[in-house]
Design a protein around this motif. Structure first.
Motif: not given
Ligand code: NAI
Length: 327
Positions: A293-296, A149-151
């Motif tokens: 929260h350390m995947a990054f 979910i979320g590409t």
């Molecule tokens: P991104 O902005 O490149 O991609 C997010 C995607 O989610 C977009 O394609 C967008 O259209 C889609 N999206 C938005 N609302 C949606 C919905 N309601 N249903 C389905 N898709 C939806 O973001 P990125 O960089 O890929 O990050 C994704 C997630 O990972 C974010 O929540 C970010 O906060 C999280 N994250 C977690 C980290 C960790 O250490 N655990 C580190 C970095 C990011």
């Protein structure tokens, strides 16, 4: 050219700041603490300030401005901790320092594998010399359908990573991307709940998708579904998740993020009585892997954010085009 760096971590960031500060010809003031009223004066004489995820309120931004700051960079992808409207009014340019998607994408795949191979139970057993087999038989990815979910940057990388495992891949996003179709079939959410053996979340948290995994959606999922969340805690209703795990509807979960993690994660709280009951319950299940929260958190990520946050300062000070400017 001076930059004041707040929340500078001694054990992994300081050396990199010294290295890149030198390379970029910047004079750095390194402060281990987050910016607050007591230490804002450290920024005096620096036009640029470099921060982590601490809340930048109007009051703090005004304090920075009074000390001559004109550029604020956060060593993170997200910048919702900064009051952008106030920054704009005060004439402070805001920038971020994004890192690549691979660290989180690798981690999500690891969480999937750990969940389907019952790795938490296996590690717990080997730690106490329990070498029995009952209850730790796993499943193979080639036999499963994985739903992403979320590409965006991370979700697409997860799909690419998983494409080598022989599993069926399905995906859901509000905006479909052509490149993703090389690996996965886009489906509706309804179809996702119905078909996926594993669901991994990679969407940002918005008003619309808050608790998108809740009582109703869980009821529509396959029995024994595995849920992995490396995105944001608020995407999952923790109470519904716990109920799903207790009933056996959910077979396993891998959670790098949880609701109400703010104030817990990244601190040593081992001697404290915490007020996050959901986290305590989830941590206790043998089929739930919780990480903070350390995947990054990889070498590449830390180096990238330190380097690029300073590179942005240098460009700003030279009056040049800055690819990291967000507001
Ligand atoms: P991104 O902005 O490149 O991609 C997010 C995607 O989610 C977009 O394609 C967008 O259209 C889609 N999206 C938005 N609302 C949606 C919905 N309601 N249903 C389905 N898709 C939806 O973001 P990125 O960089 O890929 O990050 C994704 C997630 O990972 C974010 O929540 C970010 O906060 C999280 N994250 C977690 C980290 C960790 O250490 N655990 C580190 C970095 C990011």
């Amino acid at each position: 050219m001076k930059v004041t760096v707040y929340s500078c971590r001694e054990f992994d960031e300081r050396e990199l700041f010294v290295k890149y500060g030198k390379e970029l010809g910047l004079e750095l003031t390194l402060c281990p603490d987050a910016p607050d009223r007591g230490n804002l004066a450290l920024a005096k004489g620096s036009e640029c300030v470099d921060i982590l995820t601490s809340k930048m309120t109007r009051e703090l931004l005004a304090g920075l401005k009074e000390n001559g700051v004109r550029y604020l960079v956060t060593r993170t992808i997200g910048y919702d901790h900064i009051d952008l409207a106030a920054a704009k009014e005060l004439g402070i340019t805001v920038a971020n320092a994004p890192y690549g998607p691979h660290g989180v994408a690798d981690y999500a795949v690891m969480m999937i594998l750990m969940s389907i191979r019952k790795m938490k139970r296996i590690i717990e057993r080997t730690n106490i010399q329990d070498y029995s087999l009952k209850g730790i038989q796993g499943r193979e990815l080639k036999d499963l359908t994985v739903g992403v979910i979320g590409t965006g940057r991370i979700g697409e990388t997860v799909l690419r990573n998983l494409s080598g495992f022989g599993c069926r891949l399905i995906a859901y996003d509000l905006f479909e991307k052509e490149g993703v179709r090389n690996y996965a079939e886009y489906v509706s959410l309804e179809e996702m709940w119905k078909r996926a053996d594993v669901i991994t979340l990679h969407a940002p948290l918005t008003e619309d998708n808050y608790h998108m995994i809740g009582e109703d959606s869980i009821a529509r999922m396959k029995d024994g579904v595995v849920i992995v969340n490396t995105a944001r805690g608020g995407l999952i209703d923790s109470q519904a998740l716990i109920a799903g795990i207790e009933s056996g509807k959910i077979g396993a979960a891998g959670l790098d993020v949880v609701e109400h993690e703010f104030g817990l994660y990244y601190y040593d709280r081992k001697s404290d009585v915490l007020d996050n009951r959901e986290l305590a319950v989830l941590r206790g299940f043998p089929n739930v892997t919780v990480t903070h929260h350390m995947a990054f958190y990889t070498d590449d990520c830390v180096e990238t954010v330190v380097r690029d946050s300073l590179a942005g300062c240098r460009l700003f000070l030279e009056g040049k085009e800055n690819p990291w400017r967000v507001a």
